[in-house]
Design a protein around this motif. Structure first.
Motif, PDB file in Angstrom:
ATOM      1  N   THR A 234       0.817  -1.223   0.000  1.00 48.70           N
ATOM      2  CA  THR A 234       0.000   0.000   0.000  1.00 48.70           C
ATOM      3  C   THR A 234       0.846   1.267   0.000  1.00 48.70           C
ATOM      4  O   THR A 234       0.400   2.288  -0.488  1.00 48.70           O
ATOM      5  CB  THR A 234      -0.941   0.043   1.217  1.00 48.70           C
TER       6      THR A 234
ATOM      7  N   ARG B  54      -1.179  -4.694   2.755  1.00 54.47           N
ATOM      8  CA  ARG B  54      -2.592  -4.761   3.125  1.00 54.47           C
ATOM      9  C   ARG B  54      -3.143  -6.143   2.779  1.00 54.47           C
ATOM     10  O   ARG B  54      -3.083  -6.568   1.633  1.00 54.47           O
ATOM     11  CB  ARG B  54      -3.377  -3.693   2.393  1.00 54.47           C
TER      12      ARG B  54
ATOM     13  N   ASP C 124      -3.853  -3.560   7.583  1.00 53.25           N
ATOM     14  CA  ASP C 124      -2.536  -3.086   7.157  1.00 53.25           C
ATOM     15  C   ASP C 124      -1.472  -3.500   8.165  1.00 53.25           C
ATOM     16  O   ASP C 124      -1.720  -3.481   9.372  1.00 53.25           O
ATOM     17  CB  ASP C 124      -2.533  -1.557   7.033  1.00 53.25           C
TER      18      ASP C 124
END
Length: 167
Positions: free
Chosen positions: A93, A105, A133
Motif C-alpha cells: 500500500t 494490506r 494493514d
C-alpha cells in the motif's frame, strides 16, 4: 394544575416515543424471525488458507447468537445466511524511497446471500470486504491470525447491520 399538566405532557411524550419503537428490540434488530442458520462459507478465493472458511462461519454464528435473541438451527430456519469467501490477497500500500513496500494490506472479501423466509422483501445478496494493514518488515504469516480476527470482526458486524439491523 401546572404540575398535572407537566406530568400529562411527559406521559404522552413517553408513550409516543415507546410507540415509535414498534417491533424493534433494544438491540436494534427488527425481525419477526425466531431462528437462523449459517451455512458453511466455502473459500473460493484464488489463495486458499486452510481453516479460514470454518472460522468465518463460526464467527458469524457467534455474533448473531450474542447480539440477537434468535436460535441457531441447522435446517428450516426463518433466516438463512450463505455465501463464499471470494477474495484473499495481500498487496503493498505504501512505497519507500527505494521502491519497496513500506506497508502491506491483507484484504478479504465475502459474498453473502441472506434469506428471510417470513419476508422475502428483506432478502439480500451483497459483497462485503475489509482489510488489515501491517508493516513490510512483518510477514503475512506472522500477522495472519490477528489480521483475520480484525477483518472478521468488522465483516460479521457489517453483515449483521446490513441484514438484521438495517444500517
Amino acid at each position: 394544575m401546572i404540575s398535572k399538566l407537566k406530568y400529562s405532557i411527559v406521559t404522552i411524550l413517553g408513550l409516543i416515543i415507546l410507540q415509535g419503537c414498534g417491533a424493534y428490540s433494544f438491540s436494534g434488530i427488527n425481525t419477526t424471525a425466531n431462528s437462523f442458520q449459517v451455512n458453511f462459507f466455502q473459500n473460493q478465493a484464488p489463495i486458499i488458507i486452510p481453516g479460514i472458511d470454518q472460522r468465518f462461519t463460526n464467527q458469524l454464528q457467534d455474533l448473531i447468537l450474542n447480539q440477537t435473541n434468535l436460535n441457531l438451527v441447522t435446517a428450516n430456519a426463518d433466516i438463512i445466511y450463505e455465501g463464499e469467501i471470494v477474495q484473499y490477497y495481500v498487496a503493498p500500500t505504501n512505497a519507500t524511497s527505494e521502491n519497496t513496500a513500506a506497508q502491506n494490506r491483507l484484504t478479504i472479501g465475502i459474498n453473502v446471500r441472506f434469506y428471510d423466509t417470513k419476508n422475502s422483501d428483506e432478502d439480500l445478496e451483497q459483497r462485503f470486504s475489509f482489510f488489515f494493514d501491517y508493516g513490510a518488515a512483518q510477514s503475512e504469516v506472522s500477522v495472519r491470525d490477528q489480521a483475520i480476527q480484525v477483518i472478521y470482526e468488522r465483516l460479521t458486524q457489517d453483515i449483521l447491520n446490513a441484514t438484521l439491523a438495517k444500517w
